[in-house]
Design a protein around this motif. Structure first.
Motif, short mmCIF file in Angstrom:
data_model
loop_
_atom_site.label_atom_id
_atom_site.label_comp_id
_atom_site.label_asym_id
_atom_site.label_seq_id
_atom_site.Cartn_x
_atom_site.Cartn_y
_atom_site.Cartn_z
N LEU A 135 37.34 7.63 -15.59
CA LEU A 135 35.99 7.11 -15.18
C LEU A 135 34.93 7.49 -16.26
O LEU A 135 33.72 6.41 -16.49
N ALA A 136 34.82 8.38 -16.77
CA ALA A 136 33.98 8.79 -17.93
C ALA A 136 34.12 7.99 -19.22
O ALA A 136 33.00 7.62 -19.70
N MET A 137 35.35 7.72 -19.73
CA MET A 137 35.63 6.80 -20.96
C MET A 137 35.22 5.37 -20.27
O MET A 137 34.66 4.81 -21.21
N ALA A 138 35.32 4.94 -19.08
CA ALA A 138 34.93 3.48 -18.97
C ALA A 138 33.32 3.40 -18.86
O ALA A 138 32.70 2.38 -19.30
N ASN A 139 32.65 4.64 -18.75
CA ASN A 139 31.18 4.66 -18.86
C ASN A 139 30.46 5.19 -20.05
O ASN A 139 29.62 5.32 -20.07
N GLY A 140 31.71 5.22 -21.12
CA GLY A 140 31.35 5.82 -22.51
C GLY A 140 30.91 7.12 -22.65
O GLY A 140 30.28 7.44 -23.55
N PHE A 141 31.33 8.05 -21.82
CA PHE A 141 31.24 9.39 -21.89
C PHE A 141 32.45 10.05 -22.72
O PHE A 141 33.38 9.72 -22.25
N PRO A 142 31.91 10.90 -23.52
CA PRO A 142 33.22 11.47 -24.28
C PRO A 142 33.97 12.40 -23.42
O PRO A 142 33.32 13.18 -22.47
N VAL A 143 35.16 12.36 -23.44
CA VAL A 143 36.33 13.31 -23.00
C VAL A 143 36.66 14.41 -23.84
O VAL A 143 37.28 14.01 -25.11
N LEU A 144 36.35 15.57 -23.54
CA LEU A 144 36.69 16.67 -24.47
C LEU A 144 38.01 17.31 -24.44
O LEU A 144 38.69 17.80 -25.24
N SER A 145 38.61 17.15 -23.22
CA SER A 145 40.04 17.74 -22.86
C SER A 145 40.64 16.90 -21.78
O SER A 145 39.79 16.33 -20.95
N VAL A 161 35.24 24.36 -26.11
CA VAL A 161 35.38 24.49 -27.74
C VAL A 161 36.88 24.12 -28.04
O VAL A 161 37.09 23.74 -29.24
N GLY A 162 37.57 23.34 -27.23
CA GLY A 162 38.64 22.91 -27.44
C GLY A 162 39.58 22.29 -26.34
O GLY A 162 39.20 22.68 -25.16
N GLY A 163 40.69 21.71 -26.47
CA GLY A 163 41.53 21.20 -25.39
C GLY A 163 42.53 20.31 -25.74
O GLY A 163 42.55 19.68 -26.91
N THR A 164 43.45 19.81 -24.86
CA THR A 164 44.48 18.78 -25.27
C THR A 164 43.77 17.35 -25.32
O THR A 164 42.82 17.16 -24.91
N ASP A 165 44.56 16.64 -25.95
CA ASP A 165 43.85 15.30 -26.43
C ASP A 165 44.75 14.16 -26.21
O ASP A 165 44.41 13.13 -26.86
N VAL A 166 45.70 14.24 -25.18
CA VAL A 166 46.46 13.00 -24.72
C VAL A 166 46.07 13.01 -23.28
O VAL A 166 46.46 13.90 -22.51
N ASP A 195 45.85 8.37 -26.52
CA ASP A 195 45.97 9.54 -27.59
C ASP A 195 44.35 9.68 -27.91
O ASP A 195 43.64 8.56 -28.83
N LEU A 196 43.50 10.53 -28.05
CA LEU A 196 42.22 10.70 -28.40
C LEU A 196 42.18 11.66 -29.80
O LEU A 196 41.08 11.85 -29.89
N ARG A 197 43.42 11.76 -30.31
CA ARG A 197 43.20 12.74 -31.53
C ARG A 197 42.24 11.95 -32.70
O ARG A 197 41.59 12.95 -33.24
#
Length: 311
Positions: A135-145, A161-166, A195-197
């Motif tokens: 839902l965040a991605m669909a609204n244009g909000f960055p996903v951090l982890s 400061v970090g997190g998984t990116d898949v 994949d958000l890498r």
């Protein structure tokens, strides 16, 4: 030889001529291992690997010359075949990172709202975290982890400061909530993988860290209709976050044949106390247990983030 995981360097020695090390940079491993990259410094963890058909850790030495050292027997890691080495390395990296004040938060996702700060969603499996990410991605909000989030406590605030990116999510989300998010692959069971890498904005945000504004303990389901919130305060803040901040290093994330029981050193203890005190003192008014429909919850949480006070 080695990899960098969540800001700590894991070096491998021993029998490595079959691609053992390369497997930790694969798509499946990165669903669980945060910020996997090339090793760039002195080791925080040394793993000596011996080839074998079964996975086992037969030697563990902690805090030797400032690092942890393990001897293991294992096949090459693989999805659905030999996943234990991935979760073992996750546990080893979580302990090493905790020594430098970087806490691996299990079962969590982080998204940035329009106020420029982050919402940290925590919750047990199948309580809606991946749906919130979609839902965040669909609204244009960055996903951090997307599964395991790395938190630092600084100057009275928490920072992602970090997190998984898949990101792995149920495709039913699109039909139920009327959203469409591009995906890269599918799992064997039909779940979609994003994949958000390569997300440059995400990488830039994490370089300086994003302040956590709201923490949400999530209980969401598709068949719910409304949204309900209960404020979490005081000791319950510490009690809740204790589990999510220690589970990975303490082996509560199960792998075969059984996770290690690792010691909590004085250094790790101090960093955990600092994290928990920061959370309980400064987030008692901004931490909630949330129940209901994903969409309704997401809308209310964005409203909360944009308000100066929570109701």
């Amino acid at each position: 030889m080695g990899v960098r995981i969540g800001g700590v360097d894991v070096h491998f020695t021993g029998e490595l001529d079959d691609g053992f090390e390369d497997a930790f940079g694969g798509l499946f491993a990165r669903r669980y291992l945060p910020d996997v990259g090339e090793s760039g410094g002195e080791p925080n963890v040394i793993v000596e690997r011996f080839k074998g058909e079964e996975f086992r850790v037969f030697s563990a030495v902690y805090d030797h010359l400032g690092r942890d050292e393990y001897k293991i027997e294992s096949k090459v890691p693989s999805a659905y075949g030999n996943e234990a080495p991935i979760f073992f390395i996750l546990q080893a990296a979580a302990r090493a990172a905790a020594k430098v004040g970087r806490l691996f938060i299990t079962d969590s996702v982080g998204v940035v709202t329009p106020n420029g700060k982050a919402v940290l969603f925590i919750g047990y499996p199948h309580t809606g975290k991946s749906t919130m990410s979609v839902l965040a991605m669909a609204n244009g909000f960055p996903v951090l982890s997307t599964e395991n989030t790395i938190i630092e406590a600084r100057n009275g605030r928490l920072y992602i400061v970090g997190g998984t990116d898949v990101l792995v999510y149920d495709p039913r989300i699109e039909g139920i909530y009327g959203v469409e998010v591009p995906y890269d692959e599918q799992t064997r069971s039909g779940y979609r993988i994003k994949d958000l890498r390569g997300d440059r904005e995400r990488k830039k945000l994490l370089e300086r860290g994003v302040e956590v504004d709201i923490i949400v303990l999530l209980h969401a389901a598709f068949n719910c209709m409304e949204a309900s919130f209960s404020r979490i305060k005081g000791r319950k803040v510490r009690k809740t976050l204790w589990y999510f901040s220690t589970a990975l290093m303490k082996g509560l994330d199960y792998y075969e044949p059984s996770p290690l029981h690792v010691p909590i050193s004085d250094e790790i203890g101090r960093n955990l106390r600092h994290f928990l005190e920061t959370a309980s003192e400064n987030y008692s008014g901004r931490m909630f247990e949330a129940f209901g429909n994903h969409g309704a919850l997401f809308e209310r949480i964005v409203e909360m983030a944009l308000s100066t006070e929570t109701s």
